[in-house]
Scaffold this active site. Structure first.
Site, PDB file in Angstrom:
ATOM      1  N   SER A 130       0.834  -1.206   0.000  1.00  0.00           N
ATOM      2  CA  SER A 130       0.000   0.000   0.000  1.00  0.00           C
ATOM      3  C   SER A 130       0.866   1.252   0.000  1.00  0.00           C
ATOM      4  O   SER A 130       1.952   1.275   0.601  1.00  0.00           O
ATOM      5  CB  SER A 130      -0.855  -0.018   1.270  1.00  0.00           C
ATOM      6  OG  SER A 130      -1.476   1.221   1.464  1.00  0.00           O
ATOM      7  N   LYS A 182       2.567  -3.863   6.458  1.00  0.00           N
ATOM      8  CA  LYS A 182       2.797  -3.932   5.010  1.00  0.00           C
ATOM      9  C   LYS A 182       4.289  -3.826   4.706  1.00  0.00           C
ATOM     10  O   LYS A 182       4.828  -4.566   3.884  1.00  0.00           O
ATOM     11  CB  LYS A 182       2.015  -2.821   4.301  1.00  0.00           C
ATOM     12  CG  LYS A 182       0.518  -3.048   4.269  1.00  0.00           C
ATOM     13  CD  LYS A 182       0.169  -4.203   3.343  1.00  0.00           C
ATOM     14  CE  LYS A 182      -1.255  -4.690   3.519  1.00  0.00           C
ATOM     15  NZ  LYS A 182      -1.538  -5.930   2.806  1.00  0.00           N
ATOM     16  N   TYR A 199      -1.033  -0.873  10.790  1.00  0.00           N
ATOM     17  CA  TYR A 199      -1.389  -1.458   9.490  1.00  0.00           C
ATOM     18  C   TYR A 199      -0.261  -1.229   8.483  1.00  0.00           C
ATOM     19  O   TYR A 199       0.215  -2.160   7.831  1.00  0.00           O
ATOM     20  CB  TYR A 199      -2.705  -0.855   8.969  1.00  0.00           C
ATOM     21  CG  TYR A 199      -2.950  -1.158   7.509  1.00  0.00           C
ATOM     22  CD1 TYR A 199      -3.215  -2.455   7.083  1.00  0.00           C
ATOM     23  CD2 TYR A 199      -2.879  -0.155   6.535  1.00  0.00           C
ATOM     24  CE1 TYR A 199      -3.406  -2.742   5.740  1.00  0.00           C
ATOM     25  CE2 TYR A 199      -3.079  -0.432   5.196  1.00  0.00           C
ATOM     26  CZ  TYR A 199      -3.340  -1.723   4.797  1.00  0.00           C
ATOM     27  OH  TYR A 199      -3.512  -2.003   3.458  1.00  0.00           O
TER      28      TYR A 199
HETATM   29  P1  NAD Z   1     -10.903  -6.855   1.630  1.00  0.00           P
HETATM   30  O1  NAD Z   1     -11.060  -6.882   3.106  1.00  0.00           O
HETATM   31  O2  NAD Z   1     -12.099  -6.664   0.802  1.00  0.00           O
HETATM   32  O3  NAD Z   1     -10.158  -8.190   1.145  1.00  0.00           O
HETATM   33  C1  NAD Z   1      -9.282  -8.926   1.971  1.00  0.00           C
HETATM   34  C2  NAD Z   1      -9.745 -10.353   1.954  1.00  0.00           C
HETATM   35  O4  NAD Z   1      -8.881 -11.127   2.805  1.00  0.00           O
HETATM   36  C3  NAD Z   1     -11.180 -10.524   2.486  1.00  0.00           C
HETATM   37  O5  NAD Z   1     -11.933 -11.279   1.572  1.00  0.00           O
HETATM   38  C4  NAD Z   1     -10.993 -11.261   3.790  1.00  0.00           C
HETATM   39  O6  NAD Z   1     -12.078 -12.111   4.091  1.00  0.00           O
HETATM   40  C5  NAD Z   1      -9.697 -12.016   3.549  1.00  0.00           C
HETATM   41  N1  NAD Z   1      -8.965 -12.354   4.767  1.00  0.00           N
HETATM   42  C6  NAD Z   1      -8.721 -11.571   5.840  1.00  0.00           C
HETATM   43  N2  NAD Z   1      -8.020 -12.247   6.758  1.00  0.00           N
HETATM   44  C7  NAD Z   1      -7.799 -13.484   6.247  1.00  0.00           C
HETATM   45  C8  NAD Z   1      -7.139 -14.650   6.726  1.00  0.00           C
HETATM   46  N3  NAD Z   1      -6.566 -14.681   7.944  1.00  0.00           N
HETATM   47  N4  NAD Z   1      -7.101 -15.746   5.932  1.00  0.00           N
HETATM   48  C9  NAD Z   1      -7.700 -15.731   4.719  1.00  0.00           C
HETATM   49  N5  NAD Z   1      -8.353 -14.688   4.226  1.00  0.00           N
HETATM   50  C10 NAD Z   1      -8.405 -13.565   4.974  1.00  0.00           C
HETATM   51  O7  NAD Z   1      -9.807  -5.747   1.301  1.00  0.00           O
HETATM   52  P2  NAD Z   1      -9.287  -5.233  -0.110  1.00  0.00           P
HETATM   53  O8  NAD Z   1      -9.568  -3.780  -0.166  1.00  0.00           O
HETATM   54  O9  NAD Z   1      -9.748  -6.101  -1.199  1.00  0.00           O
HETATM   55  O10 NAD Z   1      -7.724  -5.393   0.104  1.00  0.00           O
HETATM   56  C11 NAD Z   1      -6.982  -6.480  -0.407  1.00  0.00           C
HETATM   57  C12 NAD Z   1      -5.529  -6.291  -0.069  1.00  0.00           C
HETATM   58  O11 NAD Z   1      -5.067  -5.074  -0.623  1.00  0.00           O
HETATM   59  C13 NAD Z   1      -5.242  -6.209   1.438  1.00  0.00           C
HETATM   60  O12 NAD Z   1      -4.036  -6.883   1.698  1.00  0.00           O
HETATM   61  C14 NAD Z   1      -5.092  -4.733   1.679  1.00  0.00           C
HETATM   62  O13 NAD Z   1      -4.261  -4.460   2.782  1.00  0.00           O
HETATM   63  C15 NAD Z   1      -4.452  -4.274   0.385  1.00  0.00           C
HETATM   64  N6  NAD Z   1      -4.689  -2.857   0.080  1.00  0.00           N
HETATM   65  C16 NAD Z   1      -5.957  -2.380   0.038  1.00  0.00           C
HETATM   66  C17 NAD Z   1      -6.176  -1.032  -0.219  1.00  0.00           C
HETATM   67  C18 NAD Z   1      -7.563  -0.447  -0.226  1.00  0.00           C
HETATM   68  O14 NAD Z   1      -7.693   0.778  -0.076  1.00  0.00           O
HETATM   69  N7  NAD Z   1      -8.615  -1.231  -0.411  1.00  0.00           N
HETATM   70  C19 NAD Z   1      -5.084  -0.192  -0.483  1.00  0.00           C
HETATM   71  C20 NAD Z   1      -3.800  -0.708  -0.458  1.00  0.00           C
HETATM   72  C21 NAD Z   1      -3.621  -2.064  -0.171  1.00  0.00           C
HETATM   73  C1  WQD Z   2      -9.355   9.764   1.273  1.00  0.00           C
HETATM   74  C2  WQD Z   2      -9.530  11.248   1.584  1.00  0.00           C
HETATM   75  C3  WQD Z   2      -9.819  11.728   3.919  1.00  0.00           C
HETATM   76  C4  WQD Z   2     -13.652   9.758   4.422  1.00  0.00           C
HETATM   77  C5  WQD Z   2      -6.772   4.788   3.366  1.00  0.00           C
HETATM   78  C6  WQD Z   2      -5.749   4.017   4.162  1.00  0.00           C
HETATM   79  C7  WQD Z   2      -4.672   3.502   3.276  1.00  0.00           C
HETATM   80  C8  WQD Z   2      -5.228   2.737   2.075  1.00  0.00           C
HETATM   81  C9  WQD Z   2      -6.331   3.470   1.397  1.00  0.00           C
HETATM   82  C10 WQD Z   2      -5.102   0.391   2.458  1.00  0.00           C
HETATM   83  C11 WQD Z   2      -8.757  11.687   2.823  1.00  0.00           C
HETATM   84  C12 WQD Z   2     -11.056  12.099   3.138  1.00  0.00           C
HETATM   85  C13 WQD Z   2     -12.483  10.256   3.891  1.00  0.00           C
HETATM   86  C14 WQD Z   2     -14.671  10.680   4.828  1.00  0.00           C
HETATM   87  C15 WQD Z   2     -13.276  12.499   4.098  1.00  0.00           C
HETATM   88  N1  WQD Z   2      -5.769   1.474   2.446  1.00  0.00           N
HETATM   89  N2  WQD Z   2     -12.299  11.590   3.732  1.00  0.00           N
HETATM   90  N3  WQD Z   2     -14.438  12.014   4.640  1.00  0.00           N
HETATM   91  O1  WQD Z   2      -6.933   7.913   3.992  1.00  0.00           O
HETATM   92  O2  WQD Z   2      -5.972   8.040   1.647  1.00  0.00           O
HETATM   93  O3  WQD Z   2      -6.142   5.874   2.746  1.00  0.00           O
HETATM   94  O4  WQD Z   2      -7.289   3.923   2.353  1.00  0.00           O
HETATM   95  O5  WQD Z   2      -3.940   0.235   2.280  1.00  0.00           O
HETATM   96  O6  WQD Z   2      -3.871   2.707   4.066  1.00  0.00           O
HETATM   97  O7  WQD Z   2      -5.190   4.884   5.134  1.00  0.00           O
HETATM   98  O8  WQD Z   2      -8.218   6.992   2.001  1.00  0.00           O
HETATM   99  O9  WQD Z   2     -10.587   6.955   1.364  1.00  0.00           O
HETATM  100  O10 WQD Z   2      -9.986   7.003   3.827  1.00  0.00           O
HETATM  101  O11 WQD Z   2      -9.614   9.020   2.452  1.00  0.00           O
HETATM  102  O12 WQD Z   2     -13.121  13.713   3.966  1.00  0.00           O
HETATM  103  O13 WQD Z   2     -15.728  10.291   5.364  1.00  0.00           O
HETATM  104  O14 WQD Z   2     -10.913  11.476   1.884  1.00  0.00           O
HETATM  105  O15 WQD Z   2      -9.565  12.664   4.927  1.00  0.00           O
HETATM  106  O16 WQD Z   2      -8.282  12.986   2.585  1.00  0.00           O
HETATM  107  P1  WQD Z   2      -6.772   7.319   2.651  1.00  0.00           P
HETATM  108  P2  WQD Z   2      -9.665   7.420   2.439  1.00  0.00           P
END
Ligand code: NAD
Ligand code: WQD
Length: 342
Positions: free
Chosen positions: A126, A154, A150
């Protein structure tokens, strides 16, 4: 011969789109997910859209014997490791859960790969690992400094995967640092389905649009940006999914190359402010979305967007979808599934 990819977390938001894109690109897919933050319905819908059923096994990445059974049942060519916990606030309140699932879960998986001679891994990292950035855009060599447990998990798993890959003959891996994934598949059949209170901007706006929430709180309009609201690099989840297929293509096509673990940003390179996102959402829905300005959210950075050059050079990958399209596709999913998969 058809290659088979294991997608841990493949039932989740990003994983379901990755699974769909892998299937339509000719890969076979085994999804392994404990459904702690997802529904098996996402996989049923992916099957329906693609006419090509992914295999689904319910299980936990911390369960070594379940992984052994999986690797004995299927001949896996590469793993995309998406499974994990991702709520920043929860990681501050319960860091032990994050170190357990995200770090111990990853080492359990990598050890199982060792036992079964599987040598290619793509890891879901991330942009959060960059912490409070000093300069923009963020390149893969920008300093890291996660601001919460978190993000720390990562960065730890990145290091673990780099060390294992570097020390192990035949291993080749890739770390993908996602920026802010949003949107949904054009069918409107799969999308983001947060359980409980949505932490992120897009799912929150989506729930205001359906009437499930009263209004959007804009967290701060006193940032040093043109309209005062914070800037992020939102990326369409289908562009992100295609990036994973490119990463797998790359790893499998370059079997003979020396073992390495490139880090690759997946972002658009374009930053959008919260107010710009809100305007794009209103255009997508065709009606106004109520909002109010509140205080900044603790731990938020001011501006974050990617330098996406490396993904282009290494993988030949570029994003196709702009902000209006992200809002349009996210809204189609939310409107058609106001209660998500429930
Ligand atoms: P999500 O929660 O929808 O998907 C994660 C999946 O992992 C879920 O289906 C959950 O049931 C499964 N899971 C959790 N713990 C588990 C375990 N112990 N064993 C097996 N399965 C398990 O989240 P997402 O948004 O699809 O994110 C997927 C990946 O991408 C994550 O690793 C997350 O950290 C990373 N990521 C997400 C974002 C974002 O903003 N969505 C941004 C950067 C990185
Ligand atoms: C985006 C912008 C908020 C909600 C997070 C995690 C990051 C990654 C992605 C997994 C920011 C603003 C939000 C609301 C708002 N996940 N906001 N009102 O914070 O960039 O990242 O998700 O890896 O680790 O930290 O994303 O969508 O939460 O926020 O004003 O109700 O929207 O302040 O500026 P962020 P976000």
């Amino acid at each position: 011969m058809t290659k088979t990819i294991l997608a841990t977390g493949g039932a989740g938001y990003i994983g379901s789109h990755v699974t769909l894109e892998l299937l339509t690109s000719g890969y076979e897919v085994v999804v392994f997910d404990n459904l702690s933050n997802s529904s098996a319905k996402s996989i049923e819908r992916v099957s329906r859209i693609t006419n090509g059923a992914p295999h689904f096994i319910e299980g936990d990445v911390r369960d070594a014997s379940a992984l052994d059974h999986l690797f004995e049942t299927f001949s896996i060519d590469a793993v995309i490791h998406l499974a994990g916990l991702k709520a920043v606030g929860e990681s501050v309140a319960h860091p032990e859960r994050y170190y357990d699932v995200n770090v111990a879960g990853s080492t359990t998986l990598f050890n199982a790969m060792f036992r079964h001679n599987v040598k290619h891994a793509v890891f879901s990292s991330s942009a959060t690992v960059y912490g409070e950035p000093e300069t923009m855009p963020l390149t893969e060599s920008s300093p890291t400094g996660p601001l919460n447990p978190y993000g720390a998990t990562k960065l730890m798993v990145e290091q673990i995967l780099q060390d294992i890959t570097g020390a192990s003959p035949g291993w080749r891996s890739m770390i993908l640092r996602y920026f802010n994934p949003v949107g949904a598949h054009v069918s409107g059949e799969i999308g983001e389905d947060p359980l409980g209170f949505p932490n992120n901007l897009f799912p929150f706006i989506a729930q205001v649009a359906t009437g499930h929430r009263d209004l959007l709180q804009i967290f701060g309009d006193d940032y040093n940006t043109a309209d005062g609201t914070a800037i992020r690099d939102y990326i369409h989840v289908m562009d992100l999914a295609r990036g994973h297929v490119k990463a797998i293509d790359y790893l499998l096509a370059n079997e003979s190359k020396e073992n390495s673990t490139p880090i690759v940003n997946l972002g658009t390179g374009v930053g959008s402010s919260v107010k710009e996102v809100l305007i794009a959402w209103e255009q997508a829905c065709g009606f106004p979305i109520k909002s109010e300005i509140t205080a900044r959210r603790a731990g938020d950075v001011q501006i974050s967007y990617a330098d996406a050059q490396k993904a282009k050079e290494l993988l030949g990958w570029e994003t196709l979808y702009d902000l209006p399209r992200m809002c349009k596709d996210h809204w189609r999913w939310q409107k058609g599934n106001p209660e998500g998969y429930r």
